[in-house]
Design a protein around this motif. Structure first.
Motif, PDB file in Angstrom:
ATOM      1  N   GLY A  65      53.273 -84.775  92.418  1.00 23.28           N
ATOM      2  CA  GLY A  65      51.650 -84.624  92.786  1.00 23.28           C
ATOM      3  C   GLY A  65      51.102 -85.318  93.848  1.00 23.28           C
ATOM      4  O   GLY A  65      51.904 -85.645  94.523  1.00 23.28           O
ATOM      5  N   ASP A  66      49.942 -84.836  94.632  1.00 23.19           N
ATOM      6  CA  ASP A  66      49.291 -85.210  94.871  1.00 23.19           C
ATOM      7  C   ASP A  66      47.493 -84.816  94.767  1.00 23.19           C
ATOM      8  O   ASP A  66      47.661 -84.259  93.434  1.00 23.19           O
ATOM      9  N   MET A  67      47.120 -85.436  95.918  1.00 21.53           N
ATOM     10  CA  MET A  67      45.272 -85.372  95.533  1.00 21.53           C
ATOM     11  C   MET A  67      45.114 -83.451  95.734  1.00 21.53           C
ATOM     12  O   MET A  67      44.341 -82.874  95.567  1.00 21.53           O
ATOM     13  N   PHE A  68      45.630 -82.931  95.643  1.00 22.54           N
ATOM     14  CA  PHE A  68      45.685 -81.193  95.986  1.00 22.54           C
ATOM     15  C   PHE A  68      46.579 -80.675  94.993  1.00 22.54           C
ATOM     16  O   PHE A  68      46.070 -79.019  94.807  1.00 22.54           O
ATOM     17  N   SER A  69      47.216 -81.196  93.847  1.00 16.96           N
ATOM     18  CA  SER A  69      47.772 -80.729  93.058  1.00 16.96           C
ATOM     19  C   SER A  69      46.704 -80.474  92.007  1.00 16.96           C
ATOM     20  O   SER A  69      47.287 -78.781  91.235  1.00 16.96           O
ATOM     21  N   GLU A  70      45.919 -80.491  91.701  1.00 15.91           N
ATOM     22  CA  GLU A  70      44.955 -79.778  90.855  1.00 15.91           C
ATOM     23  C   GLU A  70      44.405 -78.335  91.031  1.00 15.91           C
ATOM     24  O   GLU A  70      44.089 -77.490  91.239  1.00 15.91           O
ATOM     25  N   LEU A  71      44.082 -78.331  92.857  1.00 14.31           N
ATOM     26  CA  LEU A  71      43.559 -76.973  93.143  1.00 14.31           C
ATOM     27  C   LEU A  71      44.655 -75.099  93.422  1.00 14.31           C
ATOM     28  O   LEU A  71      44.343 -74.375  93.175  1.00 14.31           O
ATOM     29  N   ALA A  72      46.171 -76.594  92.926  1.00 21.10           N
ATOM     30  CA  ALA A  72      46.939 -75.359  92.692  1.00 21.10           C
ATOM     31  C   ALA A  72      46.867 -74.571  91.901  1.00 21.10           C
ATOM     32  O   ALA A  72      47.574 -73.352  91.846  1.00 21.10           O
ATOM     33  N   THR A  73      46.783 -75.277  90.538  1.00 22.18           N
ATOM     34  CA  THR A  73      46.373 -74.436  89.380  1.00 22.18           C
ATOM     35  C   THR A  73      44.841 -73.632  89.429  1.00 22.18           C
ATOM     36  O   THR A  73      45.191 -72.560  88.438  1.00 22.18           O
ATOM     37  N   ASN A  74      44.511 -73.902  90.640  1.00 21.37           N
ATOM     38  CA  ASN A  74      42.992 -72.927  90.231  1.00 21.37           C
ATOM     39  C   ASN A  74      43.432 -71.570  90.920  1.00 21.37           C
ATOM     40  O   ASN A  74      43.604 -71.359  92.236  1.00 21.37           O
ATOM     41  N   PRO A  75      43.425 -70.523  89.923  1.00 24.64           N
ATOM     42  CA  PRO A  75      43.523 -68.652  90.775  1.00 24.64           C
ATOM     43  C   PRO A  75      42.747 -68.448  91.617  1.00 24.64           C
ATOM     44  O   PRO A  75      42.797 -67.529  92.377  1.00 24.64           O
ATOM     45  N   ALA A  76      41.329 -68.938  92.457  1.00 30.04           N
ATOM     46  CA  ALA A  76      40.227 -69.041  92.518  1.00 30.04           C
ATOM     47  C   ALA A  76      40.318 -69.374  93.954  1.00 30.04           C
ATOM     48  O   ALA A  76      40.348 -68.946  95.112  1.00 30.04           O
ATOM     49  N   ILE A  77      41.820 -70.025  94.116  1.00 27.05           N
ATOM     50  CA  ILE A  77      41.970 -71.065  95.814  1.00 27.05           C
ATOM     51  C   ILE A  77      43.541 -70.286  96.030  1.00 27.05           C
ATOM     52  O   ILE A  77      43.845 -70.289  95.351  1.00 27.05           O
ATOM     53  N   PRO A  78      43.347 -69.476  97.018  1.00 25.97           N
ATOM     54  CA  PRO A  78      44.438 -68.872  97.771  1.00 25.97           C
ATOM     55  C   PRO A  78      45.842 -69.916  97.695  1.00 25.97           C
ATOM     56  O   PRO A  78      45.130 -70.862  98.767  1.00 25.97           O
ATOM     57  N   PRO A  79      46.791 -69.610  97.729  1.00 21.46           N
ATOM     58  CA  PRO A  79      47.550 -70.617  98.688  1.00 21.46           C
ATOM     59  C   PRO A  79      47.539 -70.872  99.532  1.00 21.46           C
ATOM     60  O   PRO A  79      48.186 -72.278 100.085  1.00 21.46           O
ATOM     61  N   ASP A  80      46.869 -70.007 100.459  1.00 23.90           N
ATOM     62  CA  ASP A  80      47.421 -70.884 101.957  1.00 23.90           C
ATOM     63  C   ASP A  80      46.081 -71.529 102.510  1.00 23.90           C
ATOM     64  O   ASP A  80      46.456 -72.211 103.101  1.00 23.90           O
ATOM     65  N   VAL A  81      45.080 -71.663 101.314  1.00 23.11           N
ATOM     66  CA  VAL A  81      43.911 -72.736 101.482  1.00 23.11           C
ATOM     67  C   VAL A  81      44.765 -73.925 101.855  1.00 23.11           C
ATOM     68  O   VAL A  81      44.264 -74.591 102.455  1.00 23.11           O
ATOM     69  N   ILE A  82      45.168 -74.185 100.597  1.00 24.34           N
ATOM     70  CA  ILE A  82      45.722 -75.197 100.052  1.00 24.34           C
ATOM     71  C   ILE A  82      46.568 -76.053 100.692  1.00 24.34           C
ATOM     72  O   ILE A  82      46.743 -76.993 101.480  1.00 24.34           O
ATOM     73  N   GLU A  83      47.143 -75.358 101.428  1.00 26.57           N
ATOM     74  CA  GLU A  83      48.676 -74.928 102.283  1.00 26.57           C
ATOM     75  C   GLU A  83      48.055 -75.903 103.639  1.00 26.57           C
ATOM     76  O   GLU A  83      48.258 -76.541 104.485  1.00 26.57           O
ATOM     77  N   GLY A  84      46.711 -74.774 103.866  1.00 21.62           N
ATOM     78  CA  GLY A  84      45.859 -75.458 104.971  1.00 21.62           C
ATOM     79  C   GLY A  84      44.981 -76.869 104.963  1.00 21.62           C
ATOM     80  O   GLY A  84      45.692 -77.343 105.751  1.00 21.62           O
ATOM     81  N   LEU A  85      45.215 -77.269 103.558  1.00 22.84           N
ATOM     82  CA  LEU A  85      44.544 -78.756 103.142  1.00 22.84           C
ATOM     83  C   LEU A  85      45.593 -79.628 103.511  1.00 22.84           C
ATOM     84  O   LEU A  85      45.331 -81.071 103.869  1.00 22.84           O
ATOM     85  N   ARG A  86      47.107 -78.922 103.000  1.00 26.42           N
ATOM     86  CA  ARG A  86      47.452 -80.384 103.547  1.00 26.42           C
ATOM     87  C   ARG A  86      48.220 -80.351 104.867  1.00 26.42           C
ATOM     88  O   ARG A  86      48.535 -81.337 104.579  1.00 26.42           O
ATOM     89  N   LYS A  87      48.102 -79.169 105.204  1.00 23.92           N
ATOM     90  CA  LYS A  87      48.262 -79.654 106.967  1.00 23.92           C
ATOM     91  C   LYS A  87      47.350 -80.361 107.743  1.00 23.92           C
ATOM     92  O   LYS A  87      47.560 -81.163 108.835  1.00 23.92           O
TER      93      LYS A  87
END
Length: 319
Positions: A32-54
């Motif tokens: 887990g990391d600080m964006f793990s909870e965002l991945a469980t939110n269906p309103a946030i696209p996976p590419d947005v989370i991936e962009g934040l991680r990068k």
């Protein structure tokens, strides 16, 4: 003295560097990391989370991430808490004074209990006072802080209604009334930590004084006609305090561990409560900064204890 201080500071800085590297690697390898909870939110696209991680470099190698974190720390940038929506440095600065106040007062209480009881018990070994003090010390040492904390709440807050069991930061009173309310809500957490440490240290002080009180120079001092009070204070306690200082320094991590539990029981807004809530929320920047600050406090306390040795016994060298 300056040369000794420089050596000890160099050792302390090297220790901090090693501790920070170990902590960073352990947290980086944890799931887990600080964006793990965002991945469980269906309103946030996976590419947005991936962009934040990068963007925050979470996919980079661990050594690069550590060097980047270390460089930012040295520049005063301790990261950003995505849970509290505030800089990590500001968040910790708000919590550290409360923890230091509770732990510091508990330390003073423990020493105020352990030194007189331990010294007098050793001066009168196997007396009624020694047996009672040793029994109470054994009981206090055996009881965990979470049990004594709940016991204090049941007795002083629920049944007697003398003390509040929740630590409040939004006290509306001012002046002496504010100081009195702060004192009342601090009594139980300070007592829980201080009594536990005082009980453990009483046994250690007694043992240390008993070892010194049988030495030849103490017998010689008595033979010269010195009063028992002078012998104990000048020739026994001073030498007996050297291992006690070592114990106090080594017990600092245990005290902070107990403070984390105590802060949870009394809802104290300190560093311990912040650490637990950040671990639950995977707020990695805060967890890393809090553990680093606690490690720095432990190393600083050991550094101070190391320098105190020389003042207690000039024969001790630091080469």
């Amino acid at each position: 003295m300056l040369k000794i201080l420089a050596k000890r500071l160099a050792t302390a800085l090297a220790s901090l560097l090693g501790i920070s590297a170990v902590l960073f690697v352990v947290l980086a390898l944890a799931p887990g990391d600080m964006f793990s909870e965002l991945a469980t939110n269906p309103a946030i696209p996976p590419d947005v989370i991936e962009g934040l991680r990068k963007q925050f470099g979470l996919d980079d190698p661990i050594h690069m991430r550590y060097l980047r974190w270390l460089a930012a720390m040295l520049q005063g940038d301790w990261g950003y808490s995505f849970v509290s929506r505030i800089d990590t440095y500001d968040l910790i600065v708000q919590r550290v004074p409360t923890t230091l106040f509770i732990v510091g007062c508990a330390q003073l209480l423990a020493l105020a209990i352990a030194l007189p009881l331990g010294v007098y018990s050793a001066a009168k070994p196997y007396s009624l006072f020694d047996k009672i003090a040793s029994t109470l010390a054994f009981i206090g040492f055996s009881l965990p802080t979470f049990f004594t904390g709940l016991l204090f709440i049941l007795l002083f807050s629920i049944h007697l209604e003398w003390l509040p069991f929740i630590y409040r930061t939004n006290i509306t009173e001012t002046g002496w009334r504010w100081a009195w309310e702060m004192f009342r809500q601090s009594i139980m957490p300070i007592a829980v930590i201080g009594l536990a440490q005082g009980a453990a240290w009483t046994r250690y002080v007694r043992s240390s004084v008993l070892d010194v009180i049988r030495l030849d120079h103490v017998t010689t001092a008595r033979a010269k006609g010195l009063s028992e009070r002078v012998v104990i204070v000048k020739h026994v306690v001073r030498n007996a305090l050297i291992p006690v200082v070592t114990l106090v320094a080594l017990e600092i991590p245990v005290i902070f561990g107990g403070a984390i539990i105590t802060e949870q029981i009394f809802r104290i807004p300190g560093v311990g409560t912040l650490l637990i809530s950040s671990l639950i929320a995977n707020d990695t920047p805060v967890v890393m900064a809090v553990t680093f600050v606690m490690a720095a406090l432990v190393i600083a306390s050991n550094l101070i204890a190391d320098l105190v040795y020389g003042s207690l016994d000039p024969r001790i060298t630091h080469d």
